[in-house]
Design a protein around this motif. Structure first.
Motif, PDB file in Angstrom:
ATOM      1  N   ALA A 122       0.850  -1.194   0.187  1.00  0.00           N
ATOM      2  CA  ALA A 122      -0.097   0.113   0.049  1.00  0.00           C
ATOM      3  C   ALA A 122       0.704   1.362  -0.059  1.00  0.00           C
ATOM      4  O   ALA A 122       0.589   2.337  -0.580  1.00  0.00           O
ATOM      5  N   PHE A 123       1.801   1.376   0.890  1.00  0.00           N
ATOM      6  CA  PHE A 123       2.990   2.449   0.797  1.00  0.00           C
ATOM      7  C   PHE A 123       3.464   2.585  -0.718  1.00  0.00           C
ATOM      8  O   PHE A 123       3.589   3.816  -1.272  1.00  0.00           O
ATOM      9  N   VAL A 124       4.075   1.603  -1.094  1.00  0.00           N
ATOM     10  CA  VAL A 124       4.676   1.316  -2.423  1.00  0.00           C
ATOM     11  C   VAL A 124       3.563   2.160  -3.606  1.00  0.00           C
ATOM     12  O   VAL A 124       4.070   2.913  -4.316  1.00  0.00           O
ATOM     13  N   ASP A 125       2.535   1.452  -3.508  1.00  0.00           N
ATOM     14  CA  ASP A 125       1.334   1.985  -4.526  1.00  0.00           C
ATOM     15  C   ASP A 125       1.107   3.748  -4.365  1.00  0.00           C
ATOM     16  O   ASP A 125       0.977   4.398  -5.236  1.00  0.00           O
ATOM     17  N   GLY A 126       0.810   3.990  -3.194  1.00  0.00           N
ATOM     18  CA  GLY A 126       0.914   5.525  -2.974  1.00  0.00           C
ATOM     19  C   GLY A 126       1.903   6.410  -3.310  1.00  0.00           C
ATOM     20  O   GLY A 126       1.553   7.358  -3.829  1.00  0.00           O
ATOM     21  N   ALA A 127       3.085   5.898  -2.899  1.00  0.00           N
ATOM     22  CA  ALA A 127       4.382   6.645  -3.378  1.00  0.00           C
ATOM     23  C   ALA A 127       4.135   6.610  -5.104  1.00  0.00           C
ATOM     24  O   ALA A 127       4.609   7.847  -5.639  1.00  0.00           O
ATOM     25  N   TYR A 128       4.179   5.493  -5.790  1.00  0.00           N
ATOM     26  CA  TYR A 128       4.291   5.775  -7.031  1.00  0.00           C
ATOM     27  C   TYR A 128       2.784   6.392  -7.581  1.00  0.00           C
ATOM     28  O   TYR A 128       3.252   7.238  -8.621  1.00  0.00           O
ATOM     29  N   ALA A 129       1.990   6.625  -7.184  1.00  0.00           N
ATOM     30  CA  ALA A 129       0.949   7.426  -7.588  1.00  0.00           C
ATOM     31  C   ALA A 129       1.180   8.937  -7.359  1.00  0.00           C
ATOM     32  O   ALA A 129       0.882   9.912  -8.122  1.00  0.00           O
ATOM     33  N   ALA A 130       1.719   9.163  -6.208  1.00  0.00           N
ATOM     34  CA  ALA A 130       1.790  10.439  -5.780  1.00  0.00           C
ATOM     35  C   ALA A 130       3.250  10.930  -6.825  1.00  0.00           C
ATOM     36  O   ALA A 130       3.084  11.970  -7.343  1.00  0.00           O
ATOM     37  N   VAL A 131       4.062  10.035  -7.122  1.00  0.00           N
ATOM     38  CA  VAL A 131       5.165  10.589  -8.163  1.00  0.00           C
ATOM     39  C   VAL A 131       4.409  10.832  -9.426  1.00  0.00           C
ATOM     40  O   VAL A 131       4.727  11.578 -10.137  1.00  0.00           O
ATOM     41  N   SER A 132       3.594  10.005  -9.829  1.00  0.00           N
ATOM     42  CA  SER A 132       2.994   9.944 -11.262  1.00  0.00           C
ATOM     43  C   SER A 132       2.069  11.209 -11.222  1.00  0.00           C
ATOM     44  O   SER A 132       1.857  11.698 -12.297  1.00  0.00           O
ATOM     45  N   ALA A 133       1.554  11.470 -10.131  1.00  0.00           N
ATOM     46  CA  ALA A 133       0.522  12.828 -10.200  1.00  0.00           C
ATOM     47  C   ALA A 133       1.290  14.127 -10.069  1.00  0.00           C
ATOM     48  O   ALA A 133       0.857  15.349 -10.151  1.00  0.00           O
ATOM     49  N   GLY A 134       2.584  13.981  -9.814  1.00  0.00           N
ATOM     50  CA  GLY A 134       3.632  15.141  -9.606  1.00  0.00           C
ATOM     51  C   GLY A 134       3.427  15.752  -7.984  1.00  0.00           C
ATOM     52  O   GLY A 134       4.124  16.695  -8.075  1.00  0.00           O
ATOM     53  N   ALA A 135       2.921  15.029  -7.222  1.00  0.00           N
ATOM     54  CA  ALA A 135       3.011  15.298  -5.854  1.00  0.00           C
ATOM     55  C   ALA A 135       4.298  15.246  -5.205  1.00  0.00           C
ATOM     56  O   ALA A 135       4.649  15.841  -4.501  1.00  0.00           O
ATOM     57  N   LEU A 136       5.329  14.406  -5.619  1.00  0.00           N
ATOM     58  CA  LEU A 136       6.299  13.783  -5.011  1.00  0.00           C
ATOM     59  C   LEU A 136       7.405  13.846  -6.337  1.00  0.00           C
ATOM     60  O   LEU A 136       6.874  13.558  -7.462  1.00  0.00           O
ATOM     61  N   ASP A 137       8.569  14.361  -5.963  1.00  0.00           N
ATOM     62  CA  ASP A 137       9.616  14.296  -7.044  1.00  0.00           C
ATOM     63  C   ASP A 137       9.951  12.658  -7.286  1.00  0.00           C
ATOM     64  O   ASP A 137       9.936  11.870  -6.422  1.00  0.00           O
ATOM     65  N   ALA A 138      10.661  12.636  -8.532  1.00  0.00           N
ATOM     66  CA  ALA A 138      10.986  11.114  -8.839  1.00  0.00           C
ATOM     67  C   ALA A 138      11.973  10.613  -8.123  1.00  0.00           C
ATOM     68  O   ALA A 138      12.198   9.426  -7.933  1.00  0.00           O
ATOM     69  N   GLU A 139      12.632  11.804  -7.514  1.00  0.00           N
ATOM     70  CA  GLU A 139      13.966  11.041  -6.706  1.00  0.00           C
ATOM     71  C   GLU A 139      13.336  10.365  -5.438  1.00  0.00           C
ATOM     72  O   GLU A 139      14.070   9.695  -4.722  1.00  0.00           O
ATOM     73  N   PHE A 140      12.146  10.582  -4.975  1.00  0.00           N
ATOM     74  CA  PHE A 140      11.300   9.870  -3.969  1.00  0.00           C
ATOM     75  C   PHE A 140      11.541   8.385  -4.219  1.00  0.00           C
ATOM     76  O   PHE A 140      11.517   7.638  -3.022  1.00  0.00           O
ATOM     77  N   LEU A 141      11.468   7.890  -5.291  1.00  0.00           N
ATOM     78  CA  LEU A 141      11.711   6.484  -5.577  1.00  0.00           C
ATOM     79  C   LEU A 141      12.899   5.813  -5.201  1.00  0.00           C
ATOM     80  O   LEU A 141      12.921   4.814  -4.804  1.00  0.00           O
ATOM     81  N   ASP A 142      13.997   6.747  -5.279  1.00  0.00           N
ATOM     82  CA  ASP A 142      15.121   6.251  -4.664  1.00  0.00           C
ATOM     83  C   ASP A 142      15.062   5.983  -2.916  1.00  0.00           C
ATOM     84  O   ASP A 142      15.623   5.024  -2.311  1.00  0.00           O
ATOM     85  N   VAL A 143      14.193   6.824  -2.401  1.00  0.00           N
ATOM     86  CA  VAL A 143      14.007   6.644  -1.043  1.00  0.00           C
ATOM     87  C   VAL A 143      13.012   5.404  -0.890  1.00  0.00           C
ATOM     88  O   VAL A 143      13.570   4.518   0.360  1.00  0.00           O
TER      89      VAL A 143
END
Length: 68
Positions: free
Chosen positions: A33-54
């Motif tokens: 659920a965390f990973v799905d939310g993170a990818y959705a937030a990156v796709s929506a532009g709410a988070l920077d793509a560098e967050f995927l490194d985190v």
């Protein structure tokens, strides 16, 4: 020692041996659920793509059991 006291003691020992969930699992319900939310937030532009490194670093910590 009574039987009930022994049962309580064994229960405490067994509970102590169970792996503790990570803070991410506690907050989000599951790692997926965390990973799905993170990818959705990156796709929506709410988070920077560098967050995927985190997310990758946290995944390594989750797999190695750092939270315990």
């Amino acid at each position: 020692m009574s039987l009930r006291a022994l049962q309580r003691r064994v229960k405490r020992i067994e509970e102590g041996r169970k792996p503790r969930p990570s803070p991410i699992v506690i907050w989000f319900g599951s790692w997926d659920a965390f990973v799905d939310g993170a990818y959705a937030a990156v796709s929506a532009g709410a988070l920077d793509a560098e967050f995927l490194d985190v997310v990758d670093a946290l995944r390594a910590w989750e797999a190695s059991g750092v939270w315990q």
